[in-house]
Design a protein around this motif. Structure first.
Motif, mmCIF file in Angstrom:
data_model
loop_
_atom_site.group_PDB
_atom_site.id
_atom_site.type_symbol
_atom_site.label_atom_id
_atom_site.label_comp_id
_atom_site.label_asym_id
_atom_site.label_seq_id
_atom_site.Cartn_x
_atom_site.Cartn_y
_atom_site.Cartn_z
ATOM 1 N N MET A 1 4.643 8.981 2.655
ATOM 2 C CA MET A 1 4.619 8.070 1.497
ATOM 3 C C MET A 1 3.418 7.133 1.614
ATOM 4 S SD MET A 1 7.524 5.414 0.091
ATOM 5 C CE MET A 1 8.557 6.746 -0.505
ATOM 6 N N ARG A 2 2.672 6.968 0.541
ATOM 7 C CA ARG A 2 1.500 6.103 0.611
ATOM 8 C C ARG A 2 1.886 4.633 0.526
ATOM 9 N NH1 ARG A 2 -1.773 7.538 -4.943
ATOM 10 N NH2 ARG A 2 -0.003 7.792 -6.365
ATOM 11 N N ARG A 3 1.001 3.794 1.055
ATOM 12 C CA ARG A 3 1.291 2.372 1.134
ATOM 13 C C ARG A 3 0.904 1.666 -0.161
ATOM 14 N NH1 ARG A 3 -1.850 -0.327 5.613
ATOM 15 N NH2 ARG A 3 -3.518 0.896 4.634
ATOM 16 N N LEU A 4 1.553 0.521 -0.391
ATOM 17 C CA LEU A 4 1.190 -0.388 -1.475
ATOM 18 C C LEU A 4 0.670 -1.670 -0.836
ATOM 19 C CD1 LEU A 4 1.027 -1.361 -4.380
ATOM 20 C CD2 LEU A 4 3.460 -1.933 -4.271
ATOM 21 N N ILE A 5 -0.588 -2.010 -1.140
ATOM 22 C CA ILE A 5 -1.276 -3.145 -0.527
ATOM 23 C C ILE A 5 -1.591 -4.178 -1.601
ATOM 24 C CG2 ILE A 5 -3.346 -3.844 0.741
ATOM 25 C CD1 ILE A 5 -3.424 -0.825 1.692
ATOM 26 N N ALA A 6 -1.254 -5.427 -1.347
ATOM 27 C CA ALA A 6 -1.521 -6.515 -2.293
ATOM 28 C C ALA A 6 -2.576 -7.437 -1.708
ATOM 29 C CB ALA A 6 -0.250 -7.304 -2.592
ATOM 30 N N SER A 7 -3.627 -7.714 -2.466
ATOM 31 C CA SER A 7 -4.702 -8.600 -2.012
ATOM 32 C C SER A 7 -4.931 -9.700 -3.034
ATOM 33 C CB SER A 7 -5.997 -7.809 -1.803
ATOM 34 O OG SER A 7 -5.829 -6.812 -0.813
ATOM 35 N N THR A 8 -5.019 -10.924 -2.552
ATOM 36 C CA THR A 8 -5.184 -12.032 -3.488
ATOM 37 C C THR A 8 -5.886 -13.214 -2.831
ATOM 38 O OG1 THR A 8 -3.999 -13.400 -5.104
ATOM 39 C CG2 THR A 8 -2.963 -13.111 -2.965
ATOM 40 N N PHE A 9 -6.516 -14.032 -3.670
ATOM 41 C CA PHE A 9 -7.107 -15.292 -3.248
ATOM 42 C C PHE A 9 -6.131 -16.407 -3.605
ATOM 43 C CE2 PHE A 9 -10.838 -12.786 -4.964
ATOM 44 C CZ PHE A 9 -11.311 -12.368 -3.731
ATOM 45 N N GLN A 137 5.326 -10.491 -7.462
ATOM 46 C CA GLN A 137 6.645 -11.081 -7.257
ATOM 47 C C GLN A 137 7.756 -10.070 -7.524
ATOM 48 O OE1 GLN A 137 7.380 -15.131 -8.380
ATOM 49 N NE2 GLN A 137 5.224 -15.514 -8.807
ATOM 50 N N THR A 138 7.591 -9.264 -8.573
ATOM 51 C CA THR A 138 8.599 -8.244 -8.885
ATOM 52 C C THR A 138 8.704 -7.217 -7.771
ATOM 53 O OG1 THR A 138 8.266 -8.494 -11.269
ATOM 54 C CG2 THR A 138 9.227 -6.426 -10.518
ATOM 55 N N LEU A 139 7.571 -6.750 -7.274
ATOM 56 C CA LEU A 139 7.585 -5.688 -6.270
ATOM 57 C C LEU A 139 7.928 -6.221 -4.883
ATOM 58 C CD1 LEU A 139 4.544 -3.583 -7.489
ATOM 59 C CD2 LEU A 139 6.971 -3.320 -8.048
ATOM 60 N N GLN A 140 7.600 -7.502 -4.610
ATOM 61 C CA GLN A 140 8.025 -8.099 -3.347
ATOM 62 C C GLN A 140 9.540 -8.206 -3.291
ATOM 63 O OE1 GLN A 140 9.592 -11.160 -2.714
ATOM 64 N NE2 GLN A 140 9.312 -11.261 -0.490
ATOM 65 N N ALA A 141 10.148 -8.601 -4.407
ATOM 66 C CA ALA A 141 11.606 -8.726 -4.455
ATOM 67 C C ALA A 141 12.292 -7.376 -4.252
ATOM 68 C CB ALA A 141 12.037 -9.345 -5.781
ATOM 69 N N ALA A 142 11.591 -6.295 -4.609
ATOM 70 C CA ALA A 142 12.133 -4.953 -4.424
ATOM 71 C C ALA A 142 11.713 -4.330 -3.094
ATOM 72 C CB ALA A 142 11.675 -4.052 -5.572
ATOM 73 N N ALA A 143 11.056 -5.124 -2.242
ATOM 74 C CA ALA A 143 10.625 -4.688 -0.904
ATOM 75 C C ALA A 143 9.720 -3.458 -0.960
ATOM 76 C CB ALA A 143 11.838 -4.416 -0.014
ATOM 77 N N LEU A 144 8.786 -3.441 -1.915
ATOM 78 C CA LEU A 144 7.907 -2.291 -2.089
ATOM 79 C C LEU A 144 6.486 -2.525 -1.576
ATOM 80 C CD1 LEU A 144 8.979 -0.980 -5.619
ATOM 81 C CD2 LEU A 144 9.479 0.015 -3.373
ATOM 82 N N ILE A 145 6.133 -3.754 -1.205
ATOM 83 C CA ILE A 145 4.781 -4.049 -0.751
ATOM 84 C C ILE A 145 4.710 -3.897 0.765
ATOM 85 C CG2 ILE A 145 2.943 -5.765 -0.672
ATOM 86 C CD1 ILE A 145 4.046 -6.956 -3.239
ATOM 87 N N ASP A 146 3.739 -3.105 1.221
ATOM 88 C CA ASP A 146 3.628 -2.769 2.636
ATOM 89 C C ASP A 146 2.625 -3.644 3.388
ATOM 90 O OD1 ASP A 146 5.333 -0.257 2.660
ATOM 91 O OD2 ASP A 146 3.873 0.255 1.107
ATOM 92 N N GLU A 147 1.727 -4.301 2.662
ATOM 93 C CA GLU A 147 0.717 -5.123 3.325
ATOM 94 C C GLU A 147 0.221 -6.177 2.358
ATOM 95 O OE1 GLU A 147 -2.420 -3.213 5.790
ATOM 96 O OE2 GLU A 147 -3.834 -4.198 4.416
#
Length: 222
Positions: A1-9, A137-147
């Motif tokens: 399964m591929r990862r979901l990565i969130a990047s932000t300032f 925020q939606t995907l964090q609440a669903a525990a889908l963000i890997d990094e």
């Protein structure tokens, strides 16, 4: 399964709204657009944190998509970030858009959590989110963000859209790497690390004053 990565300032107080310029997102009367501009320097590796989308597919919320769609296709053709983002495959979460005009962009249909679960299960490169605070925020609440790649700048804004708001699921993170830019931005990478494990530094039985304080709190008068 591929990862979901969130990047932000973000600012020191967690504001992620309009880091790039005054007209990026002035909604809500936000008056500090472009707040990260004075801190940009050559020590910042945008590619390492996924901000250029290199070797990844993009997953964007509607507002971030519209900001990017109106900007990156119109940059010089020899701009390396523009070349990468314009060519990348893009998945857009929106309940209102019906047509997309940016190259290689497609709309996600139905429930966004289900759609992202399906995306992660497909073969292909990792999925990269840039900005897209509501979607994070939606995907964090669903525990889908890997990094998480969070670049924190030495500025306090006081108001604006926050990276982590009321919909966030309480959870622990583990710091896997961190670096400080020459301008003072802290560039950190975190991965999920299970549930929060509360504890207490108190080792003795509570004093009479502490018991009184707790009762005052319980009575709603503290």
């Amino acid at each position: 399964m591929r990862r979901l990565i969130a990047s932000t300032f973000t600012s020191l107080d967690g504001i992620m709204q309009a880091p790039g310029g005054p007209e990026e997102d002035p909604t809500g009367g936000f008056a500090f657009g472009g707040w990260m501009f004075p801190y940009a320097d050559d020590s910042m590796d945008l590619s390492a944190a996924g901000f250029d989308g290199k070797d990844r597919e993009l997953l964007l919320g509607r507002r971030t998509y519209q900001i990017f769609e109106a900007y990156w296709p119109y940059q010089p053709h020899d701009d390396p970030i523009a070349k990468t983002l314009n060519a990348a495959k893009k998945h857009v979460a929106s309940r209102t858009l019906t047509t997309l005009h940016w190259n290689n962009a497609t709309l996600l249909h139905g429930d966004v959590v289900s759609a992202v679960i399906a995306l992660k299960a497909m073969p292909g490169p990792d999925l990269q989110m840039i900005g897209s605070g509501d979607l994070i925020q939606t995907l964090q609440a669903a525990a889908l963000i890997d990094e998480y790649n969070v670049w924190t700048f030495p500025v306090v804004l006081g108001r604006g859209k926050r990276l982590f708001g009321d919909r966030i699921k309480p959870s622990a993170l583990r710091l896997v790497r961190s670096q400080v830019s020459t301008s003072g931005a802290v560039m950190s990478t975190y991965v999920p690390h299970g549930d929060i494990q509360p504890g207490s530094f108190a080792t003795l039985a509570p004093s009479e004053r502490e018991r009184t304080r707790r009762k005052t709190m319980a009575d709603g008068m503290w």
